[in-house]
Motif scaffolding. Sequence first.
Motif, PDB file in Angstrom:
ATOM      1  N   TYR A  27      -5.011  21.263 -27.121  1.00 41.76           N
ATOM      2  CA  TYR A  27      -5.758  22.407 -26.550  1.00 41.76           C
ATOM      3  C   TYR A  27      -5.973  22.418 -25.217  1.00 41.76           C
ATOM      4  CZ  TYR A  27      -6.435  22.988 -31.750  1.00 41.76           C
ATOM      5  OH  TYR A  27      -6.128  23.135 -32.837  1.00 41.76           O
ATOM      6  N   LEU A  28      -5.548  23.322 -24.435  1.00 43.83           N
ATOM      7  CA  LEU A  28      -5.922  23.484 -22.918  1.00 43.83           C
ATOM      8  C   LEU A  28      -6.979  24.198 -22.730  1.00 43.83           C
ATOM      9  CD1 LEU A  28      -2.007  23.537 -21.659  1.00 43.83           C
ATOM     10  CD2 LEU A  28      -3.651  21.610 -21.826  1.00 43.83           C
ATOM     11  N   THR A  29      -8.036  23.861 -21.776  1.00 46.92           N
ATOM     12  CA  THR A  29      -9.087  24.664 -21.471  1.00 46.92           C
ATOM     13  C   THR A  29      -8.887  25.224 -19.948  1.00 46.92           C
ATOM     14  OG1 THR A  29     -10.059  22.920 -20.632  1.00 46.92           O
ATOM     15  CG2 THR A  29     -10.553  23.191 -22.728  1.00 46.92           C
ATOM     16  N   VAL A  30      -9.473  26.429 -19.687  1.00 45.68           N
ATOM     17  CA  VAL A  30      -9.556  26.925 -18.509  1.00 45.68           C
ATOM     18  C   VAL A  30     -11.222  27.268 -18.107  1.00 45.68           C
ATOM     19  CG1 VAL A  30      -9.284  28.921 -16.728  1.00 45.68           C
ATOM     20  CG2 VAL A  30      -7.469  28.063 -18.427  1.00 45.68           C
ATOM     21  N   ASN A  31     -11.599  26.581 -16.966  1.00 50.58           N
ATOM     22  CA  ASN A  31     -13.096  26.525 -16.763  1.00 50.58           C
ATOM     23  C   ASN A  31     -13.919  25.912 -18.098  1.00 50.58           C
ATOM     24  OD1 ASN A  31     -12.522  27.565 -14.161  1.00 50.58           O
ATOM     25  ND2 ASN A  31     -12.513  29.570 -14.899  1.00 50.58           N
ATOM     26  N   GLY A  32     -13.563  24.976 -18.731  1.00 48.80           N
ATOM     27  CA  GLY A  32     -14.227  24.484 -19.966  1.00 48.80           C
ATOM     28  C   GLY A  32     -14.087  25.208 -21.276  1.00 48.80           C
ATOM     29  N   ARG A  33     -13.390  26.483 -21.139  1.00 52.99           N
ATOM     30  CA  ARG A  33     -13.309  27.030 -22.359  1.00 52.99           C
ATOM     31  C   ARG A  33     -11.739  26.876 -22.946  1.00 52.99           C
ATOM     32  NH1 ARG A  33     -17.715  30.353 -23.348  1.00 52.99           N
ATOM     33  NH2 ARG A  33     -19.091  30.562 -21.692  1.00 52.99           N
ATOM     34  N   GLY A  34     -11.505  26.977 -24.062  1.00 55.96           N
ATOM     35  CA  GLY A  34     -10.420  26.964 -24.652  1.00 55.96           C
ATOM     36  C   GLY A  34      -9.372  28.177 -24.480  1.00 55.96           C
ATOM     37  N   LYS A  35      -8.262  27.989 -24.087  1.00 54.39           N
ATOM     38  CA  LYS A  35      -7.406  28.874 -23.679  1.00 54.39           C
ATOM     39  C   LYS A  35      -6.136  28.926 -24.292  1.00 54.39           C
ATOM     40  CE  LYS A  35      -6.705  32.511 -20.767  1.00 54.39           C
ATOM     41  NZ  LYS A  35      -7.191  33.849 -20.863  1.00 54.39           N
ATOM     42  N   TYR A  36      -5.401  27.857 -24.412  1.00 56.42           N
ATOM     43  CA  TYR A  36      -3.928  27.639 -24.776  1.00 56.42           C
ATOM     44  C   TYR A  36      -3.951  26.332 -25.717  1.00 56.42           C
ATOM     45  CZ  TYR A  36      -3.296  30.245 -20.491  1.00 56.42           C
ATOM     46  OH  TYR A  36      -3.337  31.258 -19.695  1.00 56.42           O
ATOM     47  N   THR A  37      -2.970  26.696 -26.836  1.00 59.02           N
ATOM     48  CA  THR A  37      -2.591  25.591 -27.661  1.00 59.02           C
ATOM     49  C   THR A  37      -1.066  25.187 -27.398  1.00 59.02           C
ATOM     50  OG1 THR A  37      -4.097  26.217 -29.202  1.00 59.02           O
ATOM     51  CG2 THR A  37      -2.429  24.747 -29.784  1.00 59.02           C
ATOM     52  N   ILE A  38      -0.715  23.840 -27.534  1.00 54.14           N
ATOM     53  CA  ILE A  38       0.570  23.569 -27.565  1.00 54.14           C
ATOM     54  C   ILE A  38       0.784  22.593 -28.609  1.00 54.14           C
ATOM     55  CG2 ILE A  38       2.246  21.945 -26.461  1.00 54.14           C
ATOM     56  CD1 ILE A  38       0.811  22.362 -23.713  1.00 54.14           C
ATOM     57  N   ARG A  39       1.672  23.182 -29.606  1.00 53.91           N
ATOM     58  CA  ARG A  39       1.874  22.660 -30.653  1.00 53.91           C
ATOM     59  C   ARG A  39       3.537  22.121 -31.005  1.00 53.91           C
ATOM     60  NH1 ARG A  39      -0.517  27.208 -34.540  1.00 53.91           N
ATOM     61  NH2 ARG A  39       0.887  28.497 -33.527  1.00 53.91           N
ATOM     62  N   ASP A  40       3.902  21.209 -31.921  1.00 53.95           N
ATOM     63  CA  ASP A  40       5.044  20.661 -32.208  1.00 53.95           C
ATOM     64  C   ASP A  40       5.745  22.083 -33.010  1.00 53.95           C
ATOM     65  OD1 ASP A  40       7.062  19.623 -34.459  1.00 53.95           O
ATOM     66  OD2 ASP A  40       6.704  18.222 -33.035  1.00 53.95           O
ATOM     67  N   ILE A  41       6.775  22.079 -32.525  1.00 51.23           N
ATOM     68  CA  ILE A  41       7.460  23.344 -33.040  1.00 51.23           C
ATOM     69  C   ILE A  41       7.855  23.404 -34.636  1.00 51.23           C
ATOM     70  CG2 ILE A  41      10.011  22.435 -33.204  1.00 51.23           C
ATOM     71  CD1 ILE A  41       8.948  25.928 -31.783  1.00 51.23           C
ATOM     72  N   ALA A  42       7.873  22.240 -35.363  1.00 56.23           N
ATOM     73  CA  ALA A  42       8.004  22.071 -36.802  1.00 56.23           C
ATOM     74  C   ALA A  42       6.553  22.767 -37.250  1.00 56.23           C
ATOM     75  CB  ALA A  42       8.150  20.848 -36.997  1.00 56.23           C
ATOM     76  N   GLU A  43       5.432  22.357 -36.528  1.00 55.34           N
ATOM     77  CA  GLU A  43       4.130  22.804 -37.112  1.00 55.34           C
ATOM     78  C   GLU A  43       4.078  24.440 -36.668  1.00 55.34           C
ATOM     79  OE1 GLU A  43      -0.264  21.196 -36.505  1.00 55.34           O
ATOM     80  OE2 GLU A  43       1.154  20.800 -35.160  1.00 55.34           O
TER      81      GLU A  43
END
Length: 87
Positions: A27-43
């Motif tokens: 989970y990637l945050t911007v200014n301390g707030r959740g913004k993006y998710t990087i997941r495995d393609i199978a998931e």
Amino acid sequence: MAVIAPVSDLRNYNNVLDKVSVGSPVYLTVNGRGKYTIRDIAEDEEFEKTKAMLRLMCELNEGKRSGEDEGYDTSEDVRKYFHNKKP
């Protein structure tokens, strides 16, 4: 286990991508707030299938509720309907 990292960590994206695995998104945050998710393609594929299944179940449930409230069509009514739709 999920990993939380600031989006600025993507400057060294290989380090971030090495932390991604099935069942362990990043989970990637911007200014301390959740913004993006990087997941495995199978998931991600499994997630999309689950969403489609949930939509289908909601539609089926709505049809069942409609049938209970307004009454069901008989099989003969359905046959007549489709027979009359033929070109």
